[in-house]
Design a protein around this motif. Structure first.
Motif, PDB file in Angstrom:
ATOM      1  N   GLN A 104       0.813  -1.217   0.091  1.00  0.00           N
ATOM      2  CA  GLN A 104      -0.040   0.122  -0.148  1.00  0.00           C
ATOM      3  C   GLN A 104       0.735   1.237   0.039  1.00  0.00           C
ATOM      4  O   GLN A 104       0.667   2.310  -0.425  1.00  0.00           O
ATOM      5  N   ASP A 262      -0.753  -5.719  -7.448  1.00  0.00           N
ATOM      6  CA  ASP A 262      -2.004  -6.566  -7.398  1.00  0.00           C
ATOM      7  C   ASP A 262      -1.831  -7.751  -7.703  1.00  0.00           C
ATOM      8  O   ASP A 262      -0.938  -8.052  -8.045  1.00  0.00           O
ATOM      9  N   ASP A 263      -2.932  -8.461  -7.828  1.00  0.00           N
ATOM     10  CA  ASP A 263      -2.856  -9.864  -7.973  1.00  0.00           C
ATOM     11  C   ASP A 263      -2.927 -10.060  -9.575  1.00  0.00           C
ATOM     12  O   ASP A 263      -3.474  -9.161 -10.475  1.00  0.00           O
ATOM     13  N   THR A 264      -2.078 -11.012 -10.141  1.00  0.00           N
ATOM     14  CA  THR A 264      -1.584 -10.797 -11.415  1.00  0.00           C
ATOM     15  C   THR A 264      -1.947 -12.469 -12.124  1.00  0.00           C
ATOM     16  O   THR A 264      -1.668 -13.282 -11.238  1.00  0.00           O
ATOM     17  N   ARG A 316      -0.999 -10.457  -5.064  1.00  0.00           N
ATOM     18  CA  ARG A 316      -0.532  -9.283  -4.506  1.00  0.00           C
ATOM     19  C   ARG A 316       0.533  -9.217  -3.356  1.00  0.00           C
ATOM     20  O   ARG A 316       0.430  -9.798  -2.290  1.00  0.00           O
TER      21      ARG A 316
END
Length: 335
Positions: A104, A262-264, A316
């Motif tokens: 973050q 981020d989730d990829t 992430r």
């Protein structure tokens, strides 16, 4: 949001190397030195690219067997098997590279840099303008792919915004930020984390210490989702070698660290590699959809009835380390 960093112990600079296909025992000193025009830093908006040919990004039949994953950077540094696989395959995934707070922090700070919301960020945007002007006037060369400051928008953003100021109102218009580490102590602290440097030093070997390393490039690729009515968002980055962009001696050992903020997966731009592609030496590059490896050469690396590559999806906070000679690629975001 993906944040690639390139680490190395970098010697003197040279012109861009002309990428010609060489074997494992090639004499790199015989490669002709040339320069290749690259005005990418001079453009605020990217230009539309044609789609890749069918099959060029199909996965190998044995892709699942070629997974090389550990939990943390410390686990990787303590594992001979993981480091040996990194040297053999050319890549190593780290499942828990950054904790949620660090992720973050990266996201918040990159947004500040892009919008120029603080004094240091304003200086970054000023440098982006200076670099663009210098490139357009031929006063500096950016074909070396180093860490010149850059801010670029996706091609589709030009139809949504008349000016850069309008485009920056929505970060989903941004394609990439580059050269931000020297302008942000927050991002620099994360980039120079000791556990990352220790792993990179071990991967490079040859007596290189963590304190010897420097960041050769800091880059954030946003890969935004597709805008309404569009088939894709953030565009692909075709297969290439980092050392085809960097104006340094080909013998230089560079390790890339690609952090997923981020989730990829395969639908939104996760990393793809040609396993053991670094063992081939320098691949031939051409200007096609980008400065890239020729698609025909990629297809020749296909595995039987399968494709040429493996994908490395990450959650992430995950990361993947890879050899500077290993060809990476990220697909477009089609979500």
């Amino acid at each position: 949001f993906f944040c690639p960093l390139r680490y190395g112990k970098v010697p003197r600079r040279c012109h861009r190397w002309n990428m010609t296909t060489l074997g494992d025992d090639a004499d790199f000193t015989s490669v002709h030195v040339t320069t290749t025009p690259n005005t990418n830093h001079a453009t605020a908006f990217d230009v539309p690219k044609p789609p890749p040919p069918p099959g060029v990004y199909a996965l190998r039949e044995d892709a699942r067997k070629l997974a090389n994953r550990v939990d943390t950077f410390d686990d990787a540094a303590d594992s001979d098997d993981a480091l040996n696989a990194l040297h053999d395959l050319g890549y190593l995934a780290v499942e828990r590279a950054l904790d949620e707070q660090s992720v973050q922090t990266c996201l918040d700070e990159l947004a500040v840099m892009a919008r120029g919301e603080q004094d240091l960020a304003k200086k970054f945007l000023e440098r982006v303008g200076e670099v663009r002007e210098a490139v357009s006037e031929g006063r500096i060369q950016v074909s070396d792919g180093g860490d010149h400051e850059a801010l670029q928008f996706e091609a589709f953003a030009e139809t949504k915004a008349e000016t850069e100021a309008d485009a920056l109102k929505d970060l989903a218009n941004v394609r990439k930020l580059q050269g931000f580490v020297r302008h942000s102590p927050t991002l620099a602290a994360l980039a120079y984390r000791r556990d990352v440097l220790e792993l990179v030093a071990k991967a490079i070997g040859g007596g290189v210490r963590a304190d010897d390393l420097q960041i050769h490039q800091s880059l954030a690729l946003l890969k935004p989702p597709a805008p309404s009515g569009a088939e894709q968002g953030g565009r692909e980055k075709p297969f290439h070698q980092d050392l085809a962009y960097f104006s340094i001696e080909p013998h230089t050992k560079i390790i890339g660290a690609w952090f997923a903020l981020d989730d990829t997966d395969e639908k939104n731009g996760c990393m793809h590699f040609i396993p053991r592609g670094h063992q081939r030496g320098i691949w031939r590059h051409e200007s096609i959809r980008d400065w890239q490896i020729d698609d025909a050469d990629v297809l020749e690396a296909s595995d039987g009835d399968g494709g040429p590559c493996v994908s490395v999806p990450l959650r992430r906070g995950g990361a993947v380390m890879f050899n500077g000679f290993l060809p990476p690629r990220t697909p477009p975001n089609v979500r």
